[in-house]
Write a protein that holds these residues in place. Structure first.
Motif, PDB file in Angstrom:
ATOM      1  N   THR A  36      37.467  40.958  46.737  1.00 20.96           N
ATOM      2  CA  THR A  36      36.320  42.338  46.365  1.00 20.96           C
ATOM      3  C   THR A  36      35.036  41.918  47.507  1.00 20.96           C
ATOM      4  N   PHE A  83      44.186  44.876  46.595  1.00 20.12           N
ATOM      5  CA  PHE A  83      44.407  44.538  45.126  1.00 20.12           C
ATOM      6  C   PHE A  83      46.376  44.592  45.910  1.00 20.12           C
ATOM      7  N   ILE A 108      37.653  43.715  35.266  1.00 24.48           N
ATOM      8  CA  ILE A 108      39.221  44.232  35.016  1.00 24.48           C
ATOM      9  C   ILE A 108      40.130  44.437  33.765  1.00 24.48           C
ATOM     10  N   SER A 123      38.099  46.875  48.143  1.00 24.73           N
ATOM     11  CA  SER A 123      39.100  45.420  47.619  1.00 24.73           C
ATOM     12  C   SER A 123      40.186  45.610  47.596  1.00 24.73           C
ATOM     13  N   HIS A 148      44.578  42.257  40.933  1.00 23.11           N
ATOM     14  CA  HIS A 148      43.362  42.222  42.280  1.00 23.11           C
ATOM     15  C   HIS A 148      43.083  40.446  43.102  1.00 23.11           C
TER      16      HIS A 148
END
Length: 559
Positions: free
Chosen positions: A228, A219, A384, A217, A225
């Motif tokens: 992914t 960020f 999340i 992933s 985010h």
């Protein structure tokens, strides 16, 4: 014993050529440290002056197991300082990783102190092993931390790990260890983040989903985010470490088919997280587990543990930028255990650390295969949440100590430095023959001896040598010849030669040539079996050119 032969097949004449490659400079170092009780290695970091190692000790401090920091000078590997830290009498304080910036050392790990143990801790220390601050964070039951990174300006520390519900990513201010933000994210639930890297204002995280898919992933620095990817096969995969180098992301991991665990290495495009290539390292019948990855000079070093020789031994596999094998070696000792747990680049070298229950330890070249692997790749949107960690009051106590160095113990920590650039040399030689030759190699070896050997792949060599040729003819000749040879080598070698013979010849089964050869090849040498017997090595290498060690003894170990 180790032996290696370079056979040149020339029609009816079979020659064995012995060349001395004494110009190869061996630069490597390894050192163990610990006490009378077991020590468990966690992580390693370096700056321009010191090497920092962390883990857990049962030998030093109050109420062990305590976490420790040990610092060594890079210039001479001298021990600078060590401290054991006990967090409020907790029965288990374990340092997992370490990162350094601007003279400060940040140690992250887990402690049983506080409610809902284990909980996450971050300690701020200096290069003299003094404690400047420590905080414990409770995010719920079963918190764990597996990876750490720091921002380019040194202001923010990022940790990766897991809570009971999913993968964990947390940002903490370096100044006072206060929390900036926390992200709990999951694709399936029960996911685990095992490593985090910071590059270009982005955070790259790798780990595994609860159902056994490798996950990567991205960020931004504020915890938002961006992307992914999951990488799946019918078997189980997981990411163990991630590093960013040269505009590419490198992921080490585990591929676990029913036949046994294998090393997994991938190179990704950070922009879209798609793989440039993915490779599986198979050491059947032994298992192989990857713990860490480092990139030095375009070579990708994947390190971990293998059971190829029956017990657990530390393993390094080096891949070229295209994913092909450069070389590999195992840090081993017969009937003992070694594990490589973490690594870091240092100029043209790679340093790695782990634990061992014996000393000294030796280097051997394993038999392995490197092959591609295909994934089913998906782009899920993780769930999340933003949990609020509880700041647990802590009053740590620090105990300085001096570990024993290079002394066998129940379980000690160790580190090693490996500098492959220093093992590349050039050679110039001559031979009197005019023929087309085919190259083949034969190698045998036994682990645990004190001889030295190299894994030879491709190298450039320059040197003047005396060459001895042994023929299969029934008569014997003694010839004095001056020749000049230029050899261009791929898989078939062609020698163009000129001979000047004396009028008197005596025939026997041995031909002796006083020669000067010129040819260029490319070789890369792995680390030696031991640095304590370099003179003996150079005598052995005098009988070798172009050899690869195949460790002969193998035993299956249930991993």
């Amino acid at each position: 014993m180790r032996s290696a032969q370079l056979l040149l097949l020339t029609g009816t004449l079979v020659m064995v050529i012995a060349l001395n490659v004494a110009h190869a400079e061996v630069v490597t170092f390894r050192q163990s440290f610990g006490g009378p009780q077991p020590e468990l290695f966690g992580g390693i970091a370096v700056d321009g002056t010191y090497l920092y190692a962390v883990g857990a000790t049962q030998s030093f401090g109050t109420n062990p197991m305590n976490f420790f920091l040990s610092v060594f000078r890079l210039s001479d590997n001298a021990h600078r300082c060590s401290s054991a830290v006990d967090i409020n009498g907790s029965p288990r304080d374990l340092a997992r990783k370490v990162v350094v910036h601007g003279g400060w050392v940040y140690v992250v790990g887990q402690t049983d102190h506080g409610p809902n143990p284990p909980n996450v801790f971050i300690a701020k220390m200096d290069s003299s092993c003094n404690l400047a601050g420590l905080k414990v964070y409770d995010l719920g039951p079963s918190d764990q931390v597996e990876g750490v990174a720091i921002s380019g300006d040194g202001n923010t520390i990022y940790t990766a790990g897991a809570t009971q519900l999913g993968a964990l990513l947390m940002a903490v201010r370096a100044s006072d260890l206060s929390v900036v933000w926390v992200r709990e994210f999951k694709v399936v639930g029960g996911d685990l983040a095992q490593s985090v890297a910071f590059d270009g204002g982005k955070l790259y995280v790798t780990g595994r989903t609860f159902n056994g898919d490798l996950i990567v992933s991205r960020f931004d620095a504020n915890g938002n985010h961006e992307s992914t990817r999951t990488f799946a096969t019918p078997d189980i995969e997981g990411g163990t470490d991630i590093a960013i180098s040269g505009g590419r992301a490198y992921v080490s991991g585990i591929h676990a088919p029913p036949a046994g665990q294998r090393m997994l290495v991938m190179r990704l495009d950070p922009a879209n997280l798609n793989p440039d290539w993915a490779r599986v390292i198979d050491m059947s019948p032994g298992a192989a587990i990857t713990q860490t990855v480092s990139v030095v000079g375009g070579i990708v070093y994947s390190l971990g543990t293998t059971t190829l020789f029956g017990t657990q031994d530390a393993l390094m596999v080096a891949l070229k930028s295209d994913g092909s094998l450069a070389f590999a070696f195992v840090v081993a000792r017969e009937m003992s255990q070694q594990r490589a747990m973490d690594s870091a680049p240092l100029g043209s070298c790679v340093v790695f650390g782990g634990d061992t229950d014996s000393w000294p330890i030796f280097y051997a070249v394993p038999d392995l295969t490197v092959g591609p692997i295909s994934f089913s790749i998906s782009s899920p949107s993780p769930s999340i949440t933003t949990p609020s960690p509880v700041d647990v009051a802590a009053s740590p106590s620090l105990t300085p100590f001096t570990p024993s160095l290079n002394t066998p113990g129940t379980m000690d920590s160790f580190y090693s430095r490996f500098c492959p650039d220093a093992l590349v040399t050039s050679t110039t030689t001559t031979v009197t023959s005019s023929t087309t030759t085919t190259l083949s190699t034969t190698v045998t070896s036994v682990v645990g001896t004190t001889t030295t050997a190299y894994d030879i792949r491709t190298t450039t060599i320059t040197q003047t040598e005396r060459t001895t040729l042994t023929g299969t003819t029934s008569t014997t000749t003694t010839i004095t010849a001056l020749t000049t040879t230029t050899r261009t080598e791929s898989t078939t070698q062609t020698f163009q030669t000129t001979q000047t013979l004396q009028t008197t010849q005596t025939f026997q089964t041995t031909q002796t040539f006083q020669t000067t050869q010129t040819f260029t090849t490319t070789q890369v040498f792995a680390e030696p079996i031991t640095t304590y017997i370099i003179p003996a090595l150079l005598a052995v290498i005098a009988a070798l050119l172009g050899a690869a060690i195949v460790v002969g003894r193998r035993r299956r170990y249930p991993f």
